[in-house]
Design a protein around this motif. Structure first.
Motif, PDB file in Angstrom:
ATOM      1  N   ASN A  24      12.969   4.999   6.723  1.00 16.20           N
ATOM      2  CA  ASN A  24      13.420   3.906   5.854  1.00 16.20           C
ATOM      3  C   ASN A  24      12.298   3.394   4.956  1.00 16.20           C
ATOM      4  O   ASN A  24      12.061   2.180   4.824  1.00 16.20           O
ATOM      5  N   LEU A  25      11.590   4.329   4.317  1.00 13.09           N
ATOM      6  CA  LEU A  25      10.467   3.987   3.451  1.00 13.09           C
ATOM      7  C   LEU A  25      10.816   4.198   1.987  1.00 13.09           C
ATOM      8  O   LEU A  25      11.591   5.102   1.642  1.00 13.09           O
ATOM      9  N   ASP A  26      10.234   3.380   1.109  1.00 14.83           N
ATOM     10  CA  ASP A  26      10.331   3.615  -0.326  1.00 14.83           C
ATOM     11  C   ASP A  26       9.325   4.691  -0.732  1.00 14.83           C
ATOM     12  O   ASP A  26       8.420   5.045   0.043  1.00 14.83           O
ATOM     13  N   LEU A  27       9.481   5.191  -1.964  1.00 19.17           N
ATOM     14  CA  LEU A  27       8.646   6.292  -2.444  1.00 19.17           C
ATOM     15  C   LEU A  27       7.932   5.927  -3.748  1.00 19.17           C
ATOM     16  O   LEU A  27       8.497   5.250  -4.604  1.00 19.17           O
ATOM     17  N   ASP A  28       6.705   6.420  -3.868  1.00 16.68           N
ATOM     18  CA  ASP A  28       5.900   6.169  -5.072  1.00 16.68           C
ATOM     19  C   ASP A  28       5.057   7.410  -5.332  1.00 16.68           C
ATOM     20  O   ASP A  28       4.132   7.722  -4.572  1.00 16.68           O
ATOM     21  N   PHE A  29       5.385   8.137  -6.407  1.00 20.34           N
ATOM     22  CA  PHE A  29       4.721   9.407  -6.701  1.00 20.34           C
ATOM     23  C   PHE A  29       3.795   9.294  -7.926  1.00 20.34           C
ATOM     24  O   PHE A  29       4.079   8.556  -8.866  1.00 20.34           O
ATOM     25  N   HIS A  30       2.725  10.092  -7.893  1.00 18.88           N
ATOM     26  CA  HIS A  30       1.980  10.430  -9.102  1.00 18.88           C
ATOM     27  C   HIS A  30       2.620  11.715  -9.632  1.00 18.88           C
ATOM     28  O   HIS A  30       2.642  12.725  -8.917  1.00 18.88           O
ATOM     29  N   LEU A  32       5.631   5.483   1.122  1.00 19.05           N
ATOM     30  CA  LEU A  32       5.226   6.881   1.196  1.00 19.05           C
ATOM     31  C   LEU A  32       5.029   7.405  -0.220  1.00 19.05           C
ATOM     32  O   LEU A  32       5.823   7.109  -1.114  1.00 19.05           O
ATOM     33  N   GLY A  33       3.986   8.193  -0.407  1.00 22.91           N
ATOM     34  CA  GLY A  33       3.746   8.700  -1.750  1.00 22.91           C
ATOM     35  C   GLY A  33       2.740   9.825  -1.757  1.00 22.91           C
ATOM     36  O   GLY A  33       2.293  10.302  -0.707  1.00 22.91           O
ATOM     37  N   ALA A  78       0.830  -1.202   0.000  1.00 22.61           N
ATOM     38  CA  ALA A  78       0.000   0.000   0.000  1.00 22.61           C
ATOM     39  C   ALA A  78       0.866   1.253   0.000  1.00 22.61           C
ATOM     40  O   ALA A  78       1.934   1.295   0.608  1.00 22.61           O
ATOM     41  N   VAL A  79       0.366   2.279  -0.692  1.00 28.63           N
ATOM     42  CA  VAL A  79       1.036   3.573  -0.792  1.00 28.63           C
ATOM     43  C   VAL A  79       0.087   4.656  -0.284  1.00 28.63           C
ATOM     44  O   VAL A  79      -1.095   4.684  -0.657  1.00 28.63           O
ATOM     45  N   LYS A 128      13.877   2.622  -2.904  1.00 28.31           N
ATOM     46  CA  LYS A 128      13.315   2.526  -4.244  1.00 28.31           C
ATOM     47  C   LYS A 128      12.366   3.702  -4.501  1.00 28.31           C
ATOM     48  O   LYS A 128      11.637   4.135  -3.607  1.00 28.31           O
ATOM     49  N   ILE A 129      12.405   4.206  -5.736  1.00 29.44           N
ATOM     50  CA  ILE A 129      11.523   5.299  -6.136  1.00 29.44           C
ATOM     51  C   ILE A 129      10.849   4.919  -7.453  1.00 29.44           C
ATOM     52  O   ILE A 129      11.524   4.493  -8.396  1.00 29.44           O
TER      53      ILE A 129
END
Length: 438
Positions: A221-227, A196-197, A168-169, A254-255
């Motif tokens: 220590n979280l990965d990232l996911d952007f719109h 996180l996103g 989940a993001v 990771k991004i």
């Protein structure tokens, strides 16, 4: 069709060679990149993969696939399960992006745990039956939704743990992260083991907003996911800004960035600069071809009830990005909600539409990885989305033999194996949601 015994052979299968892992075959793939192989399955694991007809199977049960294509289970890296299947309750009045936003804001007023849980579960049922093994969903997380959506997700993640890998993001606009509520949300994401996103859009504070998201992610220590750049405005450059911030912050997680539509309408010089930064920053790109085709460049004049034919397809520069050795995947995005009124959580449909919209053929090359292995790697899942000796026999057997066949008919009669056993591929009835949708 599939034996119920623990040890059997799938004979005379065709597999895209790009989906095979650590397999050496003394044969040249055909013009579509397919190889003809036999697979031995034992206790739910692939024991052998050999050129078809080269190993005597003796007394072991066999199934002749007659060159039907076999794929690994799908990996759907960008979805919105919490919004799914509200179309009949709250449709998009004009098909535009703005119309979608207004409709969702209205529908959110009736969201509660049961409503979100049941619609998300319906999406999972569809995904599983179609042959998906891993899903990443964005969850609207502003205000009270931070509790509703994440609790529903946690329940489903636990209940479906033996069938689906779920990630989940957090989805909010990035200015949220400049507030105390945004920091609290980052803590919740860390507690849930999420990503996180948020939605990046051009505004006077965009640089600080992106920097803050990176700071919060690094601290936890979280990965990232952007719109990013989900529009056709050539001046929208949030993808570039995310890449610049990643390089400045020396971010090690990771991004991924989804949509990136405006890249396709920018100048060649701007495109070259942005792609170079994205590559240097190690960012993966997720294209959402069906939703972007539906929303982007839609012009509707409500007063005159006039619609203009779109001039572009809405997708980002998949070929240019991939040719620059950037990881590129495609995914479902929204399903039967105001952002996309169609869809069925089917990885094959995503691939089929991506091929047609973005010309992922001539050759097909390794584009099948875009809904399998590449997506899995971007999700940090190293052993799924591919077929190899020692890997679980999580496979999809299509009736089609060649790409012209599997991309022409629906393949609703596919066979899905999980750990070598055939699963029930009956899709859930839409009537299951009637009491919610009305």
């Amino acid at each position: 069709m599939i034996p119920t015994v623990s040890n059997y052979w799938l004979k005379n299968a065709q597999i895209p060679v790009c989906l095979l892992s650590n397999v050496v075959l003394e044969q040249t793939p055909n013009r579509e990149g397919l190889v003809n192989v036999d697979l031995e399955i034992a206790s739910g694991v692939i024991r052998q993969i050999v050129a078809s007809g080269t190993v005597e199977t003796r007394e072991t049960p066999t199934v002749n696939l007659h060159k039907k294509q076999v794929w690994p289970c799908f990996v759907d890296i960008h979805t919105h399960l919490d919004k799914g299947h509200i179309w009949e309750r709250t449709p998009n009045p004009d098909g535009t992006f703005h119309g979608a936003l207004k409709a969702v804001w209205k529908d959110i007023e009736v969201w509660n745990f049961e409503d979100v849980y049941r619609r998300m579960e319906f999406g999972l049922k569809c995904s599983y039956a179609h042959g998906t093994k891993a899903i990443r969903t964005h969850l609207d997380s502003g205000g009270r939704l931070a509790d509703i959506s994440w609790e529903a997700f946690r329940s489903l993640q636990k209940e479906w743990s033996d069938k689906l890998i779920l990630q989940a993001v957090a989805l909010v606009t990035l200015e949220e992260y400049l507030t105390a509520a945004g920091e609290k949300l980052a803590d919740k994401v860390a507690e849930f083991g999420g990503i996180l996103g948020g939605v990046a859009y051009m505004n006077p504070e965009i640089d600080r907003q992106i920097e803050r998201v990176f700071e919060l992610a690094k601290d936890r220590n979280l990965d990232l996911d952007f719109h990013t750049d989900e529009n056709g405005d050539p001046d929208s450059i949030t993808l570039k800004k995310v890449a610049e911030t990643a390089l400045k912050s020396d971010f090690s997680g990771k991004i991924v960035c989804g949509h990136c539509c405006s890249l396709a309408v920018q100048s060649p010089e701007q495109v070259t600069e942005t792609i170079a930064l994205v590559k240097q920053a190690g960012i993966g790109i997720i294209s959402l071809p069906m939703c972007n085709l539906y929303l982007q460049d839609r012009q509707y004049q409500q007063q005159l009830n006039l619609t203009q034919t779109p001039r572009w397809r809405g997708v980002t520069l998949l070929h240019e990005l991939k040719q620059s050795e950037i990881a590129v995947a495609v995914a479902s995005d929204n399903c039967r909600d105001p952002f996309y009124g169609f869809g069925d959580h089917d990885g094959l449909e995503v691939f089929k539409m991506a091929v047609r919209i973005a010309h992922l053929d001539h050759p097909f090359g390794d584009w099948p990885q875009a809904v399998t292995q590449t997506s899995a790697e971007l999700m940090g899942l190293s052993n799924i989305g591919k077929i190899g000796v020692g890997l679980p026999a999580d496979l999809i057997i299509f009736q089609g033999r060649y790409f012209s066949e599997i991309l022409s008919r629906s393949q609703h009669d596919r066979i899905v194996l999980r750990k070598g056993k055939e699963i029930n591929t009956t899709l859930p009835d839409y009537q299951e949601l009637d009491d919610l949708i009305g």
